[in-house]
Write an enzyme that holds these catalytic residues in place. Structure first.
Site, short mmCIF file in Angstrom:
data_model
loop_
_atom_site.label_atom_id
_atom_site.label_comp_id
_atom_site.label_asym_id
_atom_site.label_seq_id
_atom_site.Cartn_x
_atom_site.Cartn_y
_atom_site.Cartn_z
N ASP A 120 8.14 -17.40 36.22
CA ASP A 120 9.20 -17.84 37.13
C ASP A 120 10.42 -16.95 36.94
O ASP A 120 11.13 -17.04 35.94
CB ASP A 120 9.55 -19.30 36.84
N SER A 150 15.49 -25.85 45.42
CA SER A 150 15.30 -26.05 43.99
C SER A 150 16.36 -25.36 43.15
O SER A 150 16.59 -25.74 42.00
CB SER A 150 13.91 -25.57 43.57
N HIS A 175 14.11 -19.25 39.20
CA HIS A 175 14.95 -20.32 38.65
C HIS A 175 15.56 -19.87 37.32
O HIS A 175 15.35 -18.75 36.88
CB HIS A 175 14.13 -21.60 38.50
#
Length: 366
Positions: free
Chosen positions: A343, A120, A346
């Site tokens: 998060d 990702s 990311h």
């Protein structure tokens, strides 16, 4: 009268000579300037530097008008109010990082195929590049689609395709009778990587998973199948397998190979001296300077060792330091999963991955 004509002709010839000489000097100066800049790019270590706040610096695209960002990376849409994180630019210590030029990129890679292969975070970088290219030619028609593990983007006017193939381990993950087996010395899907003009690989974060986040049940290496082993040792074996694949399958005259380096996570604020909050929450500015006070990322040294042993050229986008310093660049609670979902792995778009693509551009166009 004759004397006047002679003087006039001499004057014209002198002027013509001076004009031609000036053009030659200017052309030589431009070529010299280009060669100097090219040499600086070739010699510069773009990966050592610091983040500089620059109020005149604007992202290369507006996240509100880019159709490719995806919900988890669109921090502004998900409610992030502070915007200073968009005003920091990466400043290498000894030189300047060339600003990304989308038109130049598209012209140089007209009718070429670029393929990202990874997890990702590879997706994070891929979507950033799509936004940067779309912003450069906003009226150009494009196609965008996802089928299975492959996501595709193309700009018809330039014949360029920029795709992402989801593959977080690079080596095989097989479903067998005992469960999911991570085969450290096997790559059976490499044929899907062939034919690209530029390959950008990524693999690290999935190797750090454990418990319910772990996506495999067993490791297999040669004739040995085990329930558990040191994850970094497994990572080293797998990356060596990948390096051997590159050596055996890549023709450097046709394909340029990059490895998107190990991006930092910020889940322990004690690493940079803040007992609270405990992670990347509420961070609004990078760490100052050119060193990270916390421990090194284990995968960084392993990856560099493996790449040093490949016989075919692989360009490392060494993004570890510049991501370590950007504790403010993550989606944090603005990933779209609600206030309890944080998060710190990311990155917001626009944001830090745009710099990764600037680094890619700097190497590709030199």
């Amino acid at each position: 009268m004759a004397a006047l004509l002679c003087f006039s002709c001499s004057h014209c010839l002198a002027a013509l000579f001076f004009s031609l000489f000036s053009v030659i000097v200017l052309v030589h100066a431009d070529v010299h300037s280009f060669n100097v800049e090219k040499k600086q790019v070739e010699k510069c270590d773009f990966f050592q530097g610091s983040w500089v706040f620059d109020d005149s610096f604007d992202p290369l695209y507006d996240s509100s008008t880019c159709p490719f960002i995806g919900g988890g990376f669109d921090c502004l849409k998900n409610g992030r109010l502070d915007r200073n994180y968009l005003k920091y630019r990466w400043q290498p210590t000894a030189c300047e990082l060339p600003r990304f030029n989308g038109i130049d990129f598209l012209e140089k890679y007209r009718n070429k195929k670029i393929l990202f292969v990874g997890d990702s975070l590879s997706n994070n970088m891929w979507r950033s590049l799509l936004c940067m290219l779309h912003s450069a030619v906003p009226t150009s028609s494009y196609t965008f689609s996802s089928k299975g593990l492959l996501s595709s983007f193309s700009l018809q006017d330039y014949g360029i395709s920029v795709n992402w193939l989801k593959n977080g381990f690079l080596v095989d993950l097989a479903y067998e009778s005992i469960g999911k087996v991570l085969k450290l010395d096997s790559i059976s899907t490499g044929n899907m990587w062939l034919g690209a003009d530029v390959l950008i690989f990524n693999s690290y974060h999935w190797w750090t998973h454990s418990g319910h986040l772990q996506s495999w049940g067993y490791f297999q290496y040669g004739n040995m199948t085990v329930k558990e082993m040191d994850h970094m040792e497994a990572y080293k074996i797998a990356m060596t397998t990948w390096g051997n694949w590159v050596d055996n399958n890549i023709d450097p005259s046709k394909t340029r190979v990059f490895f998107q380096g190990v991006a930092a996570v910020h889940i322990n604020a004690q690493e940079w001296g803040e007992p609270t909050p405990k992670d990347c929450s509420k961070q609004t500015e990078p760490l100052k300077g050119s060193t990270y006070p916390g421990p090194p990322v284990p995968g960084e040294a392993i990856l560099k060792t493996v790449l040093s042993q490949t016989t075919k050229p692989v360009h490392l986008l060494d993004i570890t330091l510049l991501t370590q310093l950007r504790k403010d660049g993550h989606p944090s609670v603005y990933a779209g999963g609600g206030p309890k979902f944080v998060d710190c792995s990311h990155w917001c778009l626009a944001g830090v991955p745009d710099t990764w693509n600037q680094l890619l551009y700097a190497v590709l166009v030199q």
